[in-house]
Design an enzyme around this catalytic site. Structure first.
Site, PDB file in Angstrom:
ATOM      1  CB  SER A 254       4.948  -2.277  11.805  1.00 38.76           C
ATOM      2  OG  SER A 254       4.500  -0.954  12.077  1.00 38.76           O
TER       3      SER A 254
ATOM      4  CD  GLU B   9      -3.138   5.247   6.627  1.00 37.53           C
ATOM      5  OE1 GLU B   9      -3.120   5.353   5.379  1.00 37.53           O
ATOM      6  OE2 GLU B   9      -2.184   4.773   7.281  1.00 37.53           O
TER       7      GLU B   9
ATOM      8  CG  HIS C  79      -6.128   1.555   5.013  1.00 41.04           C
ATOM      9  ND1 HIS C  79      -5.689   2.495   5.920  1.00 41.04           N
ATOM     10  CD2 HIS C  79      -5.085   0.715   4.811  1.00 41.04           C
ATOM     11  CE1 HIS C  79      -4.430   2.235   6.239  1.00 41.04           C
ATOM     12  NE2 HIS C  79      -4.035   1.156   5.575  1.00 41.04           N
TER      13      HIS C  79
ATOM     14  CD  GLU D 124      -3.816  -2.870   7.078  1.00 36.29           C
ATOM     15  OE1 GLU D 124      -2.668  -3.014   6.640  1.00 36.29           O
ATOM     16  OE2 GLU D 124      -4.505  -1.874   6.825  1.00 36.29           O
TER      17      GLU D 124
ATOM     18  CG  ASN E 118      -1.786   1.194   1.344  1.00 37.32           C
ATOM     19  OD1 ASN E 118      -1.860   1.998   0.414  1.00 37.32           O
ATOM     20  ND2 ASN E 118      -2.462   1.338   2.472  1.00 37.32           N
TER      21      ASN E 118
ATOM     22  N   GLY F  39       2.109   1.768  10.708  1.00 37.80           N
ATOM     23  CA  GLY F  39       3.060   2.873  10.590  1.00 37.80           C
ATOM     24  C   GLY F  39       3.740   3.240  11.898  1.00 37.80           C
TER      25      GLY F  39
ATOM     26  CE  LYS G 177      -0.066   3.226   4.688  1.00 34.54           C
ATOM     27  NZ  LYS G 177      -0.113   3.373   6.129  1.00 34.54           N
TER      28      LYS G 177
HETATM   29  C1  PEP Z   1      -1.050  -0.098   5.987  1.00 37.08           C
HETATM   30  O1  PEP Z   1      -1.241   1.102   5.997  1.00 37.08           O
HETATM   31  O2  PEP Z   1      -1.853  -0.827   5.392  1.00 37.08           O
HETATM   32  C2  PEP Z   1       0.112  -0.618   6.703  1.00 37.08           C
HETATM   33  C3  PEP Z   1       0.060  -1.851   7.087  1.00 37.08           C
HETATM   34  O3  PEP Z   1       1.147   0.250   6.952  1.00 37.08           O
HETATM   35  P1  PEP Z   1       2.567  -0.107   7.668  1.00 37.08           P
HETATM   36  O4  PEP Z   1       3.087  -1.381   7.027  1.00 37.08           O
HETATM   37  O5  PEP Z   1       3.437   1.067   7.345  1.00 37.08           O
HETATM   38  O6  PEP Z   1       2.299  -0.281   9.102  1.00 37.08           O
END
Ligand code: PEP
Length: 264
Positions: A222, A108, A106, A178, A13, A184, A15
């Site tokens: 992460s 976000e 997601h 997630e 992703n 992040g 973003k």
């Molecule tokens: C994401 O935003 O889907 C995600 C998993 O980000 P990160 O790997 O940076 O935690």
């Protein structure tokens, strides 16, 4: 070795990243990694979710990659079809452009852009109607986890869409767990905690559909080369949704390789 028969998925992703020159470099580097040490589609499906304006160009740039790299939309409109909806991209328009996959729900989008449950539901309905495949994101906040509500929150998010998905359409659903506190932040759910939640999601899905055992459940939060193999070894973790680490070709490739190896 995870013991699962589900072919893993590793999806990056991107973003709201990167600038064009960096994107071209990232694609070139990833193709080079795959040329040097191929990962077959039987070992691992790979996709990337670039910004909307780059979806088609990224897809074209990956056209000569050693294996298929899916171009995944990060979002879609809650409005269907075509019409006077400035700034929006509908499921039908994505499909019409040759895009097959879309992320929905997601955290976000839910937290920053006001994607309420009903907006998420409209998006899921539209995507399914247009025959898009959905990576449906679920996950609890830190406060919800600390209050012992993680399982309830995540299973409710699965239930939110259950009535919208017709029997055969479960083939078009991938779930991404997630935990919001791990996105992040550099904090990853431990493989045991992640596996426990994935098993609960699998159980929930299996109560809703006979296809429950076949639905890929990805972990996101992460994921990096250092923790990918441990996560990939878990029975119900069938891949990863990768944010930060997907912006580095070598890291992303290593994560895909860890999941591909878990099939061996
Ligand atoms: C994401 O935003 O889907 C995600 C998993 O980000 P990160 O790997 O940076 O935690």
């Amino acid at each position: 070795m995870s013991g699962s028969t589900i072919i893993p998925w590793v999806v990056g992703n991107w973003k709201m990243n990167p600038m064009q020159a960096n994107s071209q470099q990232l694609i070139q580097d990833l193709k080079q990694q795959l040329q040097q040490q191929p990962i077959s589609e039987q070992q691992c499906h790979i996709g990337v979710a670039p910004i909307a304006i780059a979806l088609l160009s990224v897809q074209q740039q990956f056209a000569d990659a050693p294996n298929k790299i899916m171009s995944v939309a990060q979002d879609l409109s809650r409005m269907a079809g075509t019409g006077a909806y400035t700034g929006e991209i509908s499921a039908e328009l994505l499909k019409d452009s040759g895009i097959e996959f879309v992320l929905i729900g997601h955290s976000e989008r839910r937290e920053i852009f006001g994607d309420t449950v009903s907006v998420v539901q409209e998006k899921v309905k539209n995507a399914l109607n247009a025959n898009l495949k959905i990576i449906y994101c679920v996950g609890e906040s830190l406060a919800q986890r600390e209050a012992g509500q993680a399982e309830e929150v995540v299973l409710q998010q699965i239930c939110d869409i259950a009535a919208l998905v017709k029997a055969e359409q479960w083939n078009n659903i991938i779930v991404a767990y997630e935990p919001i506190w791990a996105i992040g932040t550099g904090k990853t759910a431990s493989p045991d905690d992640a596996q426990a939640m994935h098993a609960k999601i699998r159980e929930g899905l299996s109560q809703i559909t006979p296809l429950g055992a076949k639905i890929a459940i990805l972990y996101g939060g992460s994921v990096k080369p250092e923790n990918a193999a441990e996560l990939a070894a878990c029975a119900d973790i069938n891949g990863a949704l990768v944010g930060g680490a997907s912006l580095n070709a070598e890291s992303f490739y290593q994560i895909a390789q860890a999941f591909a190896k878990s099939k061996e």
